[in-house]
Design a protein around this motif. Structure first.
Motif, PDB file in Angstrom:
ATOM      1  N   HIS A 113       3.450 -11.317   0.799  1.00 16.58           N
ATOM      2  CA  HIS A 113       4.596 -10.406   0.868  1.00 16.58           C
ATOM      3  C   HIS A 113       4.403  -9.456   2.048  1.00 16.58           C
ATOM      4  CE1 HIS A 113       6.258 -11.062  -3.356  1.00 16.58           C
ATOM      5  NE2 HIS A 113       5.162 -11.802  -3.329  1.00 16.58           N
ATOM      6  N   SER A 114       5.274  -9.559   3.054  1.00 10.49           N
ATOM      7  CA  SER A 114       5.191  -8.659   4.202  1.00 10.49           C
ATOM      8  C   SER A 114       5.767  -7.299   3.838  1.00 10.49           C
ATOM      9  CB  SER A 114       5.971  -9.209   5.388  1.00 10.49           C
ATOM     10  OG  SER A 114       5.605 -10.539   5.621  1.00 10.49           O
TER      11      SER A 114
ATOM     12  N   GLN B  77       8.672 -13.197   2.507  1.00 14.24           N
ATOM     13  CA  GLN B  77       7.560 -13.868   1.836  1.00 14.24           C
ATOM     14  C   GLN B  77       7.274 -15.189   2.519  1.00 14.24           C
ATOM     15  OE1 GLN B  77       8.289 -14.289  -2.390  1.00 14.24           O
ATOM     16  NE2 GLN B  77       9.284 -12.296  -2.524  1.00 14.24           N
TER      17      GLN B  77
ATOM     18  N   HIS C 267       0.496 -14.184  -5.660  1.00 16.39           N
ATOM     19  CA  HIS C 267       1.242 -13.287  -4.765  1.00 16.39           C
ATOM     20  C   HIS C 267       0.311 -12.221  -4.206  1.00 16.39           C
ATOM     21  CE1 HIS C 267       5.354 -14.748  -5.742  1.00 16.39           C
ATOM     22  NE2 HIS C 267       4.731 -15.177  -6.836  1.00 16.39           N
TER      23      HIS C 267
ATOM     24  N   TRP D 282       0.064  -8.881  -1.454  1.00 19.36           N
ATOM     25  CA  TRP D 282       0.631  -7.880  -0.533  1.00 19.36           C
ATOM     26  C   TRP D 282      -0.541  -7.301   0.275  1.00 19.36           C
ATOM     27  CZ3 TRP D 282       2.311  -8.850  -5.386  1.00 19.36           C
ATOM     28  CH2 TRP D 282       3.693  -8.848  -5.661  1.00 19.36           C
TER      29      TRP D 282
ATOM     30  N   ARG E 269      -2.393  -5.103   2.836  1.00 16.45           N
ATOM     31  CA  ARG E 269      -2.038  -3.879   3.575  1.00 16.45           C
ATOM     32  C   ARG E 269      -3.297  -3.237   4.181  1.00 16.45           C
ATOM     33  NH1 ARG E 269       1.984  -6.178   2.748  1.00 16.45           N
ATOM     34  NH2 ARG E 269       3.883  -5.487   1.707  1.00 16.45           N
TER      35      ARG E 269
ATOM     36  N   PHE F 153       4.854  -1.143  -0.811  1.00 13.64           N
ATOM     37  CA  PHE F 153       5.270  -2.310  -1.618  1.00 13.64           C
ATOM     38  C   PHE F 153       6.710  -2.149  -2.077  1.00 13.64           C
ATOM     39  CE2 PHE F 153       0.816  -1.118  -2.769  1.00 13.64           C
ATOM     40  CZ  PHE F 153       0.165  -2.084  -2.031  1.00 13.64           C
TER      41      PHE F 153
ATOM     42  N   ASN G 257      -3.399 -11.103   7.001  1.00 14.89           N
ATOM     43  CA  ASN G 257      -2.254 -10.558   7.713  1.00 14.89           C
ATOM     44  C   ASN G 257      -2.227 -10.937   9.187  1.00 14.89           C
ATOM     45  OD1 ASN G 257      -0.126  -9.169   6.802  1.00 14.89           O
ATOM     46  ND2 ASN G 257      -1.127  -7.180   6.728  1.00 14.89           N
TER      47      ASN G 257
END
Lengths: 440, 440
Positions: free
Chosen positions: A83-84, A89, A199, A201, A203, A246, A357
């Motif tokens: 998830h950017s 996605q 999933h 995310w 960061r 998020f 990332n």
């Protein structure tokens, strides 16, 4: 504390020999049953019961005829889903098609095993194997074990005796991150996001992951340095924080639930434990988290524990179940592998946060997968070796370093193609590949 | 177990402020006094009391006005003396002329400190700082400490409370080698070998060292893997073993004494301990071996412990003796340095056994010393930084890696001379050197 022990008499009865792996694997599952009870009081413990089951764990279950039962209760995961920040996605597959990781839900109890819940170990003798337990009713119970298998987790009570012996190597390393769990409810009775994915995310210094449950909820886990957790102290700050990092998760979790659940429990610590040897005389052996607690970033914690049982069983067969020979051999064989997976999980702790990332990570991944397709026996991505084969962990690491060198030579220095490294089987597939390209 | 503690009231009395470093350094010396008593019953404990005192330790002693007292009781060591298999000997100096390491013998007790020997710690409270001791007469004694300074060695009783807290990182690593001590008596009232040297017999997987004592004896210490110790079980085997590897030592120790003393005690284990943080709330702080037991291969064990006191004292001055600020700062500053010296000692464990013997090691040493002479501020041998300066240990390691790179570039790749790395002071000395060469 749940302590697992085996009395020799219980597994040789009636001609129906049950090997140690059976008992241990079952006991681990019993362990999960215990966690399931805890789940009903989830507020107290705040522990994730999502466990990733892959090849190694399945092989151990297969050996005791439980693979199908367990697998039917799992949710297959084919891929990561990134998830950017802007809400888009994209998936990053784990390996080749058909290679899946399963989320394991608690299993039935296996027969031929006596389970004793709520027995707290008070003491045990390294010389006689006598163990004293405190039962829930306050009474003490003494038993005599032929072999004590300590599978009692990262803070093992069994292991304390090992620490009193000379020349026991031990390390416990806490990472600067803590974790906090949030639940993402179903929407109209269906999963709020695509199931069958891990999933993520990512960061940089922190990340969130979400894993599907059978009840169509997702368990979201936020990993973040403890000092950053301390900066978020009010419900409004939580929303502000999620808005910033998020945003797509807020409507899925629900703003009100988020404000409330975020403070239900303090962030939990994560520890990596390594030790050696795993045995003490011919009376006791450590397995699972008691021997090697790993940080949860490779999805191998349970698999490594199950494989411990498998390896132990293999050595039991080789050495005719003679504990005085089996135990030292188990230490010799298993320590380097468990240390390797503990190190890999720690390495992935860094990789999952930041590299997932980066373009360089994705490019290397692409090259690795390409090389794997044209040379399937020579270049095998590390994740594939660890998750979908039984290549010994420490050998997977060694091979990975070698492959990394080869790939970096190819990518950065445009070195000669390492033809001399090719195996015969690869040559065949390379030729097919070449032919295939020509045809198309 | 000897426990060291400080009661704040004891060091601010009568206008005569004694800083913590005073008390701690004295306490450590008291610790050595205790070892001295043990020495009379040396058979029971089998511990070496030879301790190397160098720059860092001396700086700490200087601060409390005890440098001269201690140094006068030491034997200066200028150099290593390597014993080859064929009996020849050659020295490898430690650093530049005038840089010496001292062997410390027990010192007098410093005033203004109350010493309590034979007090065994039973328990202490992390919240109140209350401590319960068991005295030699069997009575229990309770005291209330303002600050508990745990300097109670590698197997620290104080540290056990730390292990019960969450997020305490800890490792203990035993090396595969054990050690065994032998005494080399004087010959005609004089040292049997040249004093003022650390005598080394490097033999790849094992080695022997000998250090001079004030009574003209040498303490020889044999370091060897435990499994090799197990291969030598009779007096004749001892002689055979020495004949093969240390022939020149047999007449000096004496064949009969060798046969007897070799079996007086089993080989002793050696452990490396690292942990973090060093403080627990504002009540307790770890120093010395309790915080960082190191393997004895860099001669820095005592020096690092003394420097702990010095660093603590410096932070006490900076932060106005406010424990709630001093303790976290001490952890922040000191942990990376103590971890670095523990790692270096482990590195030297490998180097002393094998590399000291190799031509490549000697050649690098030669180049390093040469570079140090022409660029004294830019290239400083690691051993010099560690032993003869107060460069922070972790910075010494960083600088060492950088210097290694520079030197390897020069030696192996014949790269351009790194003129841009030169400091002004080096340019001056380089010019002097050039001038000097011309004149001669």
């Amino acid at each position: 504390i749940l302590l697992l022990y085996i009395q020799k008499k219980t597994f040789g009865v009636g001609g129906n020999t049950i090997h140690l792996v059976t008992v241990s694997a079952c006991m681990r599952l019993a362990c999960h049953r215990s966690r399931n009870n805890i789940r009903q009081a989830k507020i107290v413990k705040g522990r994730s019961i999502n466990l990733a089951l892959s090849h190694r764990g399945r092989q151990a279950l297969k050996q005791v005829g439980m693979e199908d039962t367990i697998v039917s209760k799992g949710i297959p995961m084919h891929s990561r889903m990134i998830h950017s920040l802007n809400g888009t996605q994209y998936p990053i597959p784990y390996g080749k098609k058909g290679q899946v990781t399963l989320l394991l839900q608690p299993a039935e109890t296996y027969s031929n095993t006596k389970l004793n819940f709520a027995h707290k170990l008070l003491n045990w003798s390294t010389e006689t194997g006598a163990m004293t337990f405190l039962r829930a009713d306050g009474a003490k119970e003494e038993i005599q074990a032929d072999l004590i298998v300590g599978c009692d987790g990262a803070f093992s009570a069994i292991r304390k005796q090992f620490l009193r012996q000379s020349r026991f190597n031990f390390s416990q390393t806490y990472i600067p991150h803590g974790y906090l769990e949030l639940t993402m409810p179903p929407i109209n009775g269906e999963f709020a996001m695509k199931p069958n994915y891990l999933h993520i995310w990512p960061r940089n210094t922190f990340m969130m992951i979400a894993l599907p449950n059978l009840d169509k909820t997702f368990t979201c886990t936020l990993f973040m340095p403890f000092d950053e957790f301390e900066n978020v102290t009010t419900g409004d700050q939580v929303i502000e924080f999620f808005q910033k990092y998020f945003p797509d998760a807020i409507p899925l979790i629900g703003a009100d639930a988020l404000k409330r659940d975020y403070f239900r429990l303090p962030a939990q610590a994560m520890v990596s434990v390594k030790c050696s040897p795993y045995h003490l005389s011919d009376k006791c052996v450590l397995m699972g988290d008691a021997a090697h607690a790993v940080v949860p970033f490779y999805g191998q914690g349970m698999n490594a524990g199950f494989e411990d049982c498998l390896v132990f069983n293999e050595i039991m067969d080789q050495l005719n179940e003679d504990f005085s020979a089996v135990l030292p051999e188990y230490t010799r064989v298993r320590v380097p592998d468990d240390h390797a997976i503990a190190d890999l999980a720690m390495y992935n702790y860094v990789e999952m946060r930041s590299h997932v990332n980066s373009k360089w990570f994705l490019f290397r991944k692409y090259i690795d997968n390409f090389l794997h397709i044209i040379m399937p026996r020579t270049i095998i991505p590390l994740y594939t070796m660890v998750t979908f084969t039984r290549t010994r962990y420490h050998e997977a690491v060694k091979r990975w370093h070698w492959q990394d060198k080869v790939r970096n030579d190819i990518v950065t220095r445009r070195a000669c193609w390492p033809w001399h490294c090719l195996k015969f089987s690869d040559l065949a597939s390379l030729m097919t590949c070449h032919f295939f390209n020509k045809e198309n």
